[in-house]
Design an enzyme around this catalytic site. Sequence first.
Site, PDB file in Angstrom:
ATOM      1  N   ASP A  44      -1.094   1.119  -4.479  1.00 12.72           N
ATOM      2  CA  ASP A  44      -2.079   0.087  -4.788  1.00 12.72           C
ATOM      3  C   ASP A  44      -3.588   0.667  -5.167  1.00 12.72           C
ATOM      4  OD1 ASP A  44      -2.763   0.692  -2.544  1.00 12.72           O
ATOM      5  OD2 ASP A  44      -3.674  -1.207  -2.011  1.00 12.72           O
ATOM      6  N   SER A  90       0.787  -1.339  -0.121  1.00 13.58           N
ATOM      7  CA  SER A  90       0.009  -0.326  -0.139  1.00 13.58           C
ATOM      8  C   SER A  90       0.905   1.330  -0.058  1.00 13.58           C
ATOM      9  CB  SER A  90      -0.913  -0.045   1.249  1.00 13.58           C
ATOM     10  OG  SER A  90      -2.015   0.915   1.127  1.00 13.58           O
ATOM     11  N   ASP A 126      -5.941   2.175  -3.892  1.00 11.53           N
ATOM     12  CA  ASP A 126      -7.239   2.111  -3.218  1.00 11.53           C
ATOM     13  C   ASP A 126      -7.591   3.251  -2.502  1.00 11.53           C
ATOM     14  OD1 ASP A 126      -5.350   2.028  -1.201  1.00 11.53           O
ATOM     15  OD2 ASP A 126      -6.172  -0.015  -0.267  1.00 11.53           O
ATOM     16  N   ASP A 180      -2.315   5.989  -4.068  1.00 12.30           N
ATOM     17  CA  ASP A 180      -1.237   5.439  -3.347  1.00 12.30           C
ATOM     18  C   ASP A 180      -0.794   4.297  -4.370  1.00 12.30           C
ATOM     19  OD1 ASP A 180      -3.568   4.100  -3.210  1.00 12.30           O
ATOM     20  OD2 ASP A 180      -2.809   3.573  -0.973  1.00 12.30           O
TER      21      ASP A 180
END
Length: 460
Positions: A252, A105, A254, A250
């Site tokens: 990833d 993340s 999400d 970010d």
Amino acid sequence: MTLIKSISGIRGTIGGRSGEGLSPLDVVKFASAYGQWAKQRHNGRIKVVVGRDARISGEMVNNLVIGSLQGLGIDVINIGLATTPTTEIAVTNEHAQGGIILTASHNPKQWNALKLLNEKGEFLTAEDGAEVLKIAEEESFIFAEVDDLGKVSVNNTYNDFHIQHVLDLKMVDADAIRKADFTVAIDCVNSVGGVAIPALLKALGVQKIIELYCEPNGQFPHNPEPLPENLTEISKVIKDKKADVGFVVDPDVDRLAIINEDGSMFGEEYTLVAVADYLLSHKKGNTVSNLSSSRALADVTRAQGGEYEPAAVGEVNVVAKMKENNAVIGGEGNGGVIYPESHYGRDALVGIGLFLTHLAKKGIKCSDLRAQYPEYHISKNKIELTPEIDVDGILKSIEEKYKNENINTIDGLKIDFPDKWVQLRKSNTEPIIRIYAEGQSMLAADNLAQTIISDIKALI
């Protein structure tokens, strides 16, 4: 070196000795534990989706995870570079029995992680996560005989599938976005957002895109957490090139941070607030966010005739509360939008589609849209702990002191005052107590936080 085992997965820094960082041995151990858990949960041959962000260590970790699952006799669908929400959507579309997302993340480049999904494409419950950790601790996995090894298939179509999925959402209006003729600046920190976000914007009809760091090579150009102090470059670009809005994700994808046309921050807390306002203006309903998120969501929800419910911190807790309350939208104040019409996972692509539709239909500047929402500020603080400190006793004493206020204890201790709130939580990963306070000014939030910190220190 750091290795953190939690119910949601395993994360750590690459390198070092086994058990001290996320070494290859640790990757194999925890991937195997997850695979064993999945086999025990489902009868017959099973398949698992594996997707990853663009971290430098991604290919290495990907190979280890896929090989471990194969060794257990599990078929693997390797979707390659894909956002976290893309992998979640792929699990359900493939009717797979689970998924593993390889991403740390917002953590820096030396980190990686295995995030674990169930057959619904959702993060594991606390009970399921604890079972995976137990299997790993006991190393009670049983590998397949040679004729029963898992097979691997590669599917590189899911980024396009996800984009089409966003376009197909009833509340996303690509025609309105196209007619608005936005100039959009993006910062994708050289991860998978660089693959997904430009393609999404083009599909939505955005012709003028200013791209920062869209090469998915894992070389993060700045701290990858989308906080204001890390977004100074794109803020300047937006002002200099007269963009209408900026989006930052970010690694990833999400979490979604939004920047106004004047370079000021829309505010990560207000990503969910704005999207909820748009949706609730068309369909009355309930909302959910975690206890550490801004009160602004509750204000907007009630103004639109809906009910707001808080959840314990953690995406799995927010999702459970959303299902319980039939929420039309929910998420977290870190820019995490969860829209059940799409799927039960934080999704920056869905957030962008809904936000741009909202902005286009409003026909106003991004900063003017932000000014329409209640003004709150959050002060984030922490106190270092020593082993002899009785945290539960401290929380009980603080609760007793403020017993005449509105008290919530589902996640640490939250004290709601008429015009502000404060939450105290013991961290699951660090020896600290987090003290978050929100008020109608940063001074009010800071003062409340310092009052509670003084109360705590008097008890230590």
